[in-house]
Each structure stands twice: as C-alpha cells, then as structure tokens.
Scaffold this motif. Structure first.
Motif, PDB file in Angstrom:
ATOM      1  N   ALA A   1      -9.966  -2.047  -3.227  1.00  0.00           N
ATOM      2  CA  ALA A   1     -10.579  -0.807  -2.926  1.00  0.00           C
ATOM      3  C   ALA A   1      -9.973   0.261  -3.840  1.00  0.00           C
ATOM      4  O   ALA A   1     -10.640   1.273  -4.471  1.00  0.00           O
ATOM      5  N   GLN A   2      -8.713   0.113  -3.893  1.00  0.00           N
ATOM      6  CA  GLN A   2      -8.208   1.211  -5.085  1.00  0.00           C
ATOM      7  C   GLN A   2      -8.614   0.999  -6.495  1.00  0.00           C
ATOM      8  O   GLN A   2      -8.783   2.016  -7.231  1.00  0.00           O
TER       9      GLN A   2
ATOM     10  N   THR B   1       0.728  -1.094   0.043  1.00  0.00           N
ATOM     11  CA  THR B   1      -0.240  -0.062   0.084  1.00  0.00           C
ATOM     12  C   THR B   1       0.680   1.325   0.056  1.00  0.00           C
ATOM     13  O   THR B   1       0.159   2.421   0.082  1.00  0.00           O
ATOM     14  N   ASN B   2       2.078   1.118  -0.191  1.00  0.00           N
ATOM     15  CA  ASN B   2       3.042   2.500  -0.090  1.00  0.00           C
ATOM     16  C   ASN B   2       2.723   3.267  -1.031  1.00  0.00           C
ATOM     17  O   ASN B   2       2.711   4.511  -0.764  1.00  0.00           O
ATOM     18  N   GLY B   3       2.472   2.747  -2.194  1.00  0.00           N
ATOM     19  CA  GLY B   3       2.173   3.658  -3.392  1.00  0.00           C
ATOM     20  C   GLY B   3       0.966   4.614  -3.108  1.00  0.00           C
ATOM     21  O   GLY B   3       0.592   5.870  -3.708  1.00  0.00           O
ATOM     22  N   GLN B   4      -0.245   4.140  -2.418  1.00  0.00           N
ATOM     23  CA  GLN B   4      -1.188   4.796  -2.021  1.00  0.00           C
ATOM     24  C   GLN B   4      -0.863   6.040  -1.278  1.00  0.00           C
ATOM     25  O   GLN B   4      -1.760   6.896  -1.440  1.00  0.00           O
ATOM     26  N   HIS B   5       0.220   5.969  -0.506  1.00  0.00           N
ATOM     27  CA  HIS B   5       0.428   7.239   0.294  1.00  0.00           C
ATOM     28  C   HIS B   5       1.394   8.239  -0.512  1.00  0.00           C
ATOM     29  O   HIS B   5       2.100   8.950   0.231  1.00  0.00           O
ATOM     30  N   ALA B   6       1.672   7.980  -1.687  1.00  0.00           N
ATOM     31  CA  ALA B   6       2.626   8.901  -2.353  1.00  0.00           C
ATOM     32  C   ALA B   6       1.934   9.221  -3.695  1.00  0.00           C
ATOM     33  O   ALA B   6       1.452  10.327  -3.646  1.00  0.00           O
ATOM     34  N   TYR B   7       1.969   8.421  -4.604  1.00  0.00           N
ATOM     35  CA  TYR B   7       1.554   8.942  -6.077  1.00  0.00           C
ATOM     36  C   TYR B   7       0.104   8.515  -6.198  1.00  0.00           C
ATOM     37  O   TYR B   7      -0.484   8.967  -7.472  1.00  0.00           O
ATOM     38  N   PHE B   8      -0.622   7.668  -5.532  1.00  0.00           N
ATOM     39  CA  PHE B   8      -1.934   7.555  -5.861  1.00  0.00           C
ATOM     40  C   PHE B   8      -2.771   8.765  -6.087  1.00  0.00           C
ATOM     41  O   PHE B   8      -3.927   8.635  -6.929  1.00  0.00           O
ATOM     42  N   GLN B   9      -2.565   9.684  -5.174  1.00  0.00           N
ATOM     43  CA  GLN B   9      -3.357  11.053  -5.662  1.00  0.00           C
ATOM     44  C   GLN B   9      -3.339  11.360  -7.069  1.00  0.00           C
ATOM     45  O   GLN B   9      -4.401  11.741  -7.677  1.00  0.00           O
TER      46      GLN B   9
ATOM     47  N   GLN C   1     -11.342  -0.383  -7.197  1.00  0.00           N
ATOM     48  CA  GLN C   1     -12.639   0.206  -7.175  1.00  0.00           C
ATOM     49  C   GLN C   1     -12.966   1.710  -7.386  1.00  0.00           C
ATOM     50  O   GLN C   1     -13.701   2.053  -8.040  1.00  0.00           O
ATOM     51  N   ALA C   2     -12.049   2.482  -6.497  1.00  0.00           N
ATOM     52  CA  ALA C   2     -12.126   3.810  -6.430  1.00  0.00           C
ATOM     53  C   ALA C   2     -11.475   4.294  -7.774  1.00  0.00           C
ATOM     54  O   ALA C   2     -12.273   5.434  -8.430  1.00  0.00           O
ATOM     55  N   LEU C   3     -10.540   3.917  -8.257  1.00  0.00           N
ATOM     56  CA  LEU C   3     -10.133   4.469  -9.798  1.00  0.00           C
ATOM     57  C   LEU C   3     -11.224   4.228 -10.863  1.00  0.00           C
ATOM     58  O   LEU C   3     -11.537   5.057 -11.564  1.00  0.00           O
ATOM     59  N   MET C   4     -12.318   3.310 -10.766  1.00  0.00           N
ATOM     60  CA  MET C   4     -13.376   3.193 -11.748  1.00  0.00           C
ATOM     61  C   MET C   4     -14.770   3.860 -11.225  1.00  0.00           C
ATOM     62  O   MET C   4     -15.009   4.465 -12.026  1.00  0.00           O
ATOM     63  N   GLN C   5     -14.933   3.697 -10.157  1.00  0.00           N
ATOM     64  CA  GLN C   5     -16.166   4.086  -9.572  1.00  0.00           C
ATOM     65  C   GLN C   5     -15.914   6.013  -9.579  1.00  0.00           C
ATOM     66  O   GLN C   5     -17.184   6.561 -10.079  1.00  0.00           O
ATOM     67  N   GLY C   6     -14.960   6.323  -9.079  1.00  0.00           N
ATOM     68  CA  GLY C   6     -14.730   7.691  -8.692  1.00  0.00           C
ATOM     69  C   GLY C   6     -15.838   8.178  -7.935  1.00  0.00           C
ATOM     70  O   GLY C   6     -16.383   7.423  -7.007  1.00  0.00           O
ATOM     71  N   LYS C   7     -16.078   9.568  -7.643  1.00  0.00           N
ATOM     72  CA  LYS C   7     -16.974  10.181  -6.437  1.00  0.00           C
ATOM     73  C   LYS C   7     -17.046  11.366  -6.990  1.00  0.00           C
ATOM     74  O   LYS C   7     -16.508  12.302  -6.977  1.00  0.00           O
TER      75      LYS C   7
END
Ligand code: F6P
Length: 520
Positions: A420-421, A376-384, A423-429
């Motif tokens: 979840a990632q 999950t490290n990438g989530q706290h760096a470039y997933f933004q 899912q979030a990439l596809m679903q958006g909000k």
C-alpha cells in the motif's frame, strides 16, 4: 595475486558520450516521466522492469525510468568499462589503487571447488573450517551463555545486523551482545548483565588498532580480571588481520583474515564468527552460498538483466540527473532492523568520495545519504515527508513472502502495508484542499524474498555490495578506501591530550571554548 593494473584509469561517466545523451534525454522527456501514465501506456511495464535474480525478486517498475533512459544507462555502463572493471575485481587485480590492494571479499564465499587458481582460496577455506569448528565448539558449550562482540564499523554492523536478521535460526541458550561505541555506557550496560565464567568476548578488529575497540577490549579484560575471571584464553578470542597484535594483547585464540577484505565487506570472514555461533556452521555456509550465487549472477549475466548493474545505474540516474540526495531503506521485516545502518556504511563509506581514483576533483555528485527504519514503524514517523514533503526520496521496500513466525494475521497485514505504501507513493491522491493532496509519482523499488533465510540474506547483501561497485565504477572513484575517516581519528588523540592538560593553545575558538566548558 595482486598486480599493478592498467585499469585504474577508467573512462569516467562524465566523459562518456552516453552521459551527454542522458542529459539531453533527461531535459527533454526523462524528467517528466509520469509513472501512472507509463503503466497506462505499457501493459508490459512490470515485466520489463522486474526480474528474478538469485533469491531476490526485484520490481523496479515503479522507478522513474523508461526504455530510453534504461538503454542510455546501459550504454553508459559499456562506455565506462564497468564489465572490464568488474572482471578485474574477480581476477584479483589491485583495483583498490590508493592502497594497492585487490578486492576479494567475493572469494570468501567461493566454494572449495571453485574454479580458481587463486592461492588464497585454500587459505580462505582452512580458516573458515577452523572458525566454524570453533563456532560449533562454543555452541555446544553450555557453560558459555553470553557472547560479547567488541568491534566497530564493519567489525560490528555486519555481525550485529545478521545475528538479528537470522534470529529465527539461532540456537536457544546463547545471548549475543554488541559493544561498539567508545562511550563506556555501552560496555557498562552489557557488563551489568554478564558473568566472567559464562562469557566469551570476541575482539573484532581488522587492524587491531582502532581506538574504540582497543579501549573497550582493555576495559573488558580489566573487568574480567577484577571480577575473578580466570583463563583469558578460554574467554577471549580475536578476529583480525593483525594476529600478532592480538597475541600481544594476550589472546591466544585468533582467527585471521586478509588486507584484501574491506571492513565493510568483512561479514563473510572471521568477522562473521558471532553469526556462525548463532546459526551454526551449516547455516553460515548457506549464507556464503547465497552470496556466491549473487556473485555469479553479477559476474556472468548480461548487463540488461544483471540486477546489481540495473540498481547501480538507477543510483546514478537518480543522483546525477534527478538530483535526489538520499535513498530510504524500508525493510518490512523487523529482523532486518539493523540493515539500514549496515547499508549506510556500505554505500557512504564506499562511495562518499569527491575525487576520482586518480585524485581529480569530480564535477558531479556521488553517494546519496542512506537512511531508514523497519516498516511499519517508519510509516508512523517519516513517511509523511516521503508522501508530501518537498523532496523526492526513492524508497526501497524489502519484504519476505513467508514469515518466520506462526502468529496468524500479522504477516498478511505487514505485506499489505508495504504494498500500500508503494502504491500510495506512486498513485498519490488529488484533493483541492491542498493538505490532503498527495502528488504521487514518487519512485520506489520492491525487493521480495521467499523468506528471510541465511541464503537469501547472503544474496541480498551481495546484491548491495555489487550495486555500490557499479555506481562507484561509473563515477570513476575508488570505492574500497576510506581516507575520510582518518582526520577525525588524529584530531581526537590531540583533543584527548588537551582535555587532560587544559592546553587550548592554537585551537579554533569553538573547540577551545567547549574544552574550557567541559573542564569547568
Ligand atoms: O571507520 C573506519 C574503519 O576503518 C571502517 O572501515 C572499519 O570497518 C572500522 O573502522 C573498524 O576498523 P577495524 O576493524 O580495523 O577495527
């Protein structure tokens, strides 16, 4: 046997009728595909765009493809003769046309009884047997505690990645170190930790001429002698196609391989020795067997359900129609932390080409930039940036159903994060405020292994090799040479001489200015 072939002139993708049809489809509907809508309209989408290949389950359903684009891409593959080109590789034809070499890394993982009249198969197995016997000998030698692999590029990235990936299968009592950079800080840091009497240096270099590796090997030998080390024969071994040069260097234990193995495809050869020393001969054979299963899948499965083909087609679709410039590799398994670097060489050194196999300039893009870090490290760096940035970057999740550790709770959370990632990439909000709005419809693939084992790692790597083959084949390029690394090597020798002498004559203004600054 290598022979001149008539297949080097292959129909190029941009000349194929399906290319024009794809362009038309992309411009009319293909570019507007909404994944959320596609799933709503088609209950069978997951089924249609996912498949089980050997050791790898692949969910491609969250990619920006529909049955029409997939159909046209398959047509493109047929029109471009991908199957014929693949068969030529497996027949040992000299498809590396700029170097007039066959491409046979797949033979390194073919079993002894493989139905082939290739005379190299016997050679492959006698070398493998000798290398694995040596690996077992060293594993049983308690006096050797540290193994230092000196090599760069394919002679480093594969073994380094696989030793880390298969750490849970490694015997206790041996430490592995990898020295690749010519930067002496790297070798010095390792030499601080080891003692001559308990260290084995493996000098890994296909050519045995690479300046980084030879400089590090010479320094290691000098350190060994200066620190009272005796018996170079016991403490140094070489993995190379240039056995004569290794002998000249003073190394008598050598394991060879052949010019038909590209550096970035060499983990299956003697270059894999550190891996065999870590996990043992039996497990190393499992790694080869897993890759062989993927080879057979690639060689024999119809294009529609051929995973490397589907992936290579997707790569072309994204690069040449959507115009995506990069691909993110997100292994949700920390043992795969070096996989992105390994895949970078595989993809970018193979397909980072601007001319076709005949040297004609291309009018379309080739290799994407590959990059990534473990989740999950990438989530706290470039997933933004992946979620809300201006560029769309397809993400490739890699996860294992089962963990190789027994710590409660961790693996479930790791998998939940990966899912979840995606899912979030596809679903958006939706959010009117803007800052909290996620556009969604961002594509990803999800690769699932039962567990990270030698066999599944072998299959995963072979899958990537063949996918690179497929996109390279469609682009009409030679994926098996790497002329682009040569210029810098030549210039470095010239600059090294000038750094010593101070001669800046004829240099460009920037190089000359920096040279003067460095020399003070
Ligand atoms: O960077 C170019 C390259 O030739 C790679 O293809 C290769 O893996 C690496 O250098 C190392 O080469 P060698 O194994 O011959 O030292």
């Amino acid at each position: 046997m290598a022979r001149m072939n008539n297949d080097t002139i292959r129909p190029r993708c941009d000349h194929a009728p399906a290319w024009a049809a794809l362009r038309e489809h992309f411009e009319s509907t293909g570019s507007k595909l909404d994944l959320r809508e596609a799933f709503r309209l088609d209950e069978g989408r997951f089924q249609a765009f996912s498949q089980q290949a050997p050791h790898v389950f692949a969910d491609l359903s969250r990619n920006l493809i529909d049955t029409q684009s997939q159909g046209l891409l398959l047509e493109l593959a047929r029109e471009c003769g991908v199957e014929k080109h693949r068969d030529a590789m497996f027949a040992g034809e000299a498809i590396n046309n700029t170097e007039q070499r066959p491409v046979k890394h797949w033979l390194l993982r073919a079993p002894r009884n493989y139905n082939s009249d290739d005379p190299d198969l016997a050679l492959v197995h006698s070398t493998l047997d000798a290398m694995l016997a040596y690996a077992e000998e060293v594993r049983g030698d308690d006096a050797i505690t540290d193994i230092v692999n000196i090599g760069i590029g394919g002679s480093d990235l594969g073994p380094q990645m696989a030793v880390a990936a298969l750490d849970s299968f490694a015997a206790a009592g041996k430490r592995f170190h990898f020295v690749s950079n010519i930067d002496g800080h790297e070798l010095a840091a390792v030499l601080k930790k080891v003692r001559p009497v308990s260290t084995l240096f493996l000098v890994a270099s296909k050519t045995f001429t690479t300046i980084e590796t030879m400089t590090n090997a010479r320094s290691a030998r000098a350190w060994f002698e200066a620190e009272g080390g005796r018996d170079i024969a016991r403490h140094f071994a070489a993995l190379t196609t240039n056995v004569a040069a290794a002998r000249e260097f003073g190394i008598s234990t050598t394991f060879g391989f052949w010019d038909w193995v590209g550096g970035r495809y060499s983990i299956w050869s003697a270059i894999g020795l550190p891996v065999a020393m870590a996990i043992g001969a039996g497990r190393f054979r499992e790694l080869l067997a897993g890759a062989h299963e993927m080879d057979r899948h690639f060689a024999t499965t119809p294009l529609e359900t051929n995973l490397p083909v589907r992936l290579g087609l997707l790569d072309v679709w994204y690069r040449n129609f959507h115009g995506f410039t990069s691909r993110n590799v997100a292994p949700y398994h920390s043992a795969l932390r070096r996989l992105p670097a390994y895949l970078q060489q595989l993809e970018m050194e193979s397909n980072g080409k601007r001319v076709d196999a005949q040297g004609r300039a291309l009018s379309f893009a080739t290799s994407p930039v590959l990059w990534g870090e473990p989740g999950t490290n990438g989530q706290h760096a470039y997933f933004q940036m992946l979620h809300q940035g201006t560029d769309v970057v397809p993400v490739e999740f890699i996860a294992a159903k089962k963990a190789n550790h027994a710590l409660p709770g961790h693996h479930e959370l790791l998998l939940a994060n990966a899912l979840a990632q995606a899912q979030a990439l596809m679903q958006g909000k939706a959010d009117e405020g803007g800052h909290r709005n996620f556009p969604g419809n961002r594509p990803s693939s999800f690769f699932l292994l039962d567990a990270l084992t030698p066999a599944s790692l072998g299959a995963l790597l072979a899958m990537h090799e063949h996918r690179v083959f497929v996109s390279g084949s469609l682009w009409g390029i030679n994926s098996f040479d790497q002329w682009g690394v040569e210029l810098g090597k030549v210039l470095a020798l010239d600059v090294a001489a000038r750094l010593a002498s101070g001669d800046a004559a004829g240099l460009d203004g920037s190089t000359a200015g920096l040279l003067r600054h460095i020399r003070g």
